[in-house]
Design a protein around this motif. Structure first.
Motif, mmCIF file in Angstrom:
data_model
loop_
_atom_site.group_PDB
_atom_site.id
_atom_site.type_symbol
_atom_site.label_atom_id
_atom_site.label_comp_id
_atom_site.label_asym_id
_atom_site.label_seq_id
_atom_site.Cartn_x
_atom_site.Cartn_y
_atom_site.Cartn_z
ATOM 1 N N TRP A 47 -3.268 -6.373 1.647
ATOM 2 C CA TRP A 47 -3.347 -5.015 1.211
ATOM 3 C C TRP A 47 -2.159 -4.833 0.418
ATOM 4 O O TRP A 47 -2.274 -4.219 -0.789
ATOM 5 N N LEU A 48 -0.812 -5.347 0.863
ATOM 6 C CA LEU A 48 0.457 -4.924 -0.012
ATOM 7 C C LEU A 48 0.339 -5.438 -1.367
ATOM 8 O O LEU A 48 0.710 -5.069 -2.289
ATOM 9 N N ASN A 49 -0.288 -6.741 -1.430
ATOM 10 C CA ASN A 49 -0.103 -7.230 -2.509
ATOM 11 C C ASN A 49 -1.257 -6.517 -3.805
ATOM 12 O O ASN A 49 -0.844 -6.369 -4.904
ATOM 13 N N GLU A 50 -2.326 -6.014 -3.200
ATOM 14 C CA GLU A 50 -3.191 -5.268 -4.125
ATOM 15 C C GLU A 50 -2.534 -3.980 -4.398
ATOM 16 O O GLU A 50 -3.002 -3.238 -5.347
ATOM 17 N N ALA A 51 -1.927 -3.276 -3.427
ATOM 18 C CA ALA A 51 -1.270 -2.078 -3.285
ATOM 19 C C ALA A 51 -0.264 -1.998 -4.555
ATOM 20 O O ALA A 51 -0.266 -1.074 -5.121
ATOM 21 N N LYS A 52 0.441 -2.894 -4.433
ATOM 22 C CA LYS A 52 1.422 -2.903 -5.634
ATOM 23 C C LYS A 52 0.922 -3.102 -6.927
ATOM 24 O O LYS A 52 1.413 -2.339 -7.841
ATOM 25 N N ASP A 80 9.264 -9.386 12.469
ATOM 26 C CA ASP A 80 9.081 -9.278 11.042
ATOM 27 C C ASP A 80 7.592 -8.760 10.740
ATOM 28 O O ASP A 80 6.820 -9.636 10.002
ATOM 29 N N TRP A 81 7.021 -7.807 11.538
ATOM 30 C CA TRP A 81 5.630 -7.394 11.453
ATOM 31 C C TRP A 81 5.237 -7.056 9.962
ATOM 32 O O TRP A 81 5.951 -6.057 9.349
ATOM 33 N N ALA A 82 4.213 -7.308 9.411
ATOM 34 C CA ALA A 82 3.838 -7.051 7.957
ATOM 35 C C ALA A 82 3.380 -5.601 7.869
ATOM 36 O O ALA A 82 3.586 -5.094 6.765
ATOM 37 N N GLY A 83 3.054 -5.186 8.918
ATOM 38 C CA GLY A 83 2.332 -3.785 8.775
ATOM 39 C C GLY A 83 3.654 -2.881 8.730
ATOM 40 O O GLY A 83 3.436 -1.685 8.060
ATOM 41 N N PHE A 96 5.816 0.860 2.062
ATOM 42 C CA PHE A 96 5.332 0.858 0.837
ATOM 43 C C PHE A 96 4.265 2.028 0.764
ATOM 44 O O PHE A 96 4.759 2.755 -0.681
ATOM 45 N N PHE A 97 3.574 2.087 1.365
ATOM 46 C CA PHE A 97 2.497 3.409 1.421
ATOM 47 C C PHE A 97 3.223 4.751 1.276
ATOM 48 O O PHE A 97 2.706 5.437 0.696
ATOM 49 N N ASP A 98 4.074 4.850 2.383
ATOM 50 C CA ASP A 98 4.801 6.087 2.553
ATOM 51 C C ASP A 98 5.379 6.688 1.122
ATOM 52 O O ASP A 98 5.520 7.638 0.852
ATOM 53 N N PHE A 99 6.211 5.475 0.495
ATOM 54 C CA PHE A 99 6.820 5.851 -0.613
ATOM 55 C C PHE A 99 5.921 6.164 -1.682
ATOM 56 O O PHE A 99 6.077 7.429 -2.359
ATOM 57 N N HIS A 100 4.737 5.425 -2.114
ATOM 58 C CA HIS A 100 4.075 5.938 -2.848
ATOM 59 C C HIS A 100 3.068 7.237 -2.695
ATOM 60 O O HIS A 100 2.511 7.912 -3.896
#
Length: 275
Positions: A194-199, A243-246, A252-256
């Protein structure tokens, strides 16, 4: 984005804090940037009324739809879990919901044992509803959760399914048990994906964007992030891998979501005031 899902996102992310109601014409305008056409909006609204999520209202003489009390409770809970704060990302205060989070874990497993195994269709319905509450299946007739959720009993009552409820102490293998039962390896991989796609999505709204563009991009970001409500039970830190990916995905979600929140809110307000 399906019309029904888009409506849930719209009410939960914006309209809940703006009276929890909107004219039909405004709903059509608001979902247009997401590629949802008017007939699909009206069909989705009718379906949500039948399911008890929306109810017809009159707004300044116009036909509209507002959230039912059941829907308000569900979306208040979802907002607390999505933003993990006392306010939405656009700065509006949350209503007094019954949201739960890692900080309120009592250090026990909560178990529900069904007295009979339901058929496949009903098991699938239970699985979806229990997953939203953070419960995981141990078998076709046994479920485990982190909290003594009253909504579990409500779901069972509505489905007409009898169950026994237990509270069990946690042993030294709690982290391994959580990793296996909630499939944390798969969940961590989903967060990383999800993080890759969200970027890429966030980059499409970098720099100067219109309010409508900010609304569309933020809506898609929230829509995809909200899916983790059915995957992530909200485990406390001591049960999560290092080092939990969540954690990275949430930051990242909070910032954007915050970055785009005010412009998206202006678009919503403009759509609500057009007659």
């Amino acid at each position: 984005m399906h019309a029904r899902s888009a409506l849930f996102d719209l009410y939960g992310d914006h309209l809940r804090a703006r009276g929890a109601r909107a004219p039909v014409a405004a709903l059509v305008r608001l979902l247009a940037p997401l590629g949802v056409h008017p007939p699909a909006v009206r069909t989705a609204v009718s379906r949500m009324v039948r399911q008890g999520w929306l109810e017809p209202v009159r707004i300044d003489g116009q036909p509209g739809y507002g959230l039912t009390s059941r829907a308000r409770r569900r979306l208040d809970d979802a907002a607390v879990r999505i933003y993990r704060t006392g306010s939405d990302a656009d700065g509006t205060d949350l209503a007094d919901g019954q949201g739960t989070g890692p900080g309120d874990w009592d250090g026990h497993w909560h178990l529900g044992i069904l007295r009979e195994v339901p058929n496949a269709r009903r098991r699938e319905q239970l699985a979806s509803q229990f997953a939203f509450l953070g419960w995981a299946p141990l078998s076709d007739a046994a479920w485990v959760g982190l909290r003594n959720d009253a909504e579990v009993d409500q779901i069972l009552d509505l489905e007409g399914i009898a169950a026994d409820r237990f509270r069990a102490p946690v042993d030294d293998d709690a982290a391994e048990f959580a990793r296996r039962v909630w499939k944390l390896d798969e969940l961590g991989a989903s967060y990383a994906s999800w993080l890759n796609e969200a970027k890429a999505l966030a980059e499409s709204a970098a720099g100067q964007v219109t309010d409508e563009q900010a609304f569309a991009v933020r809506s898609e970001l929230v829509h995809e992030w909200r899916k983790f409500l059915f995957l992530d039970p909200g485990l406390p830190a001591e049960l999560l891998p290092a080092d939990w990916a969540g954690t990275r995905a949430a930051a990242f979600f909070d910032f954007h979501a915050t970055r785009l929140g005010h412009a998206a809110g202006r678009f919503v307000d403009n759509c609500l005031t057009v007659h």
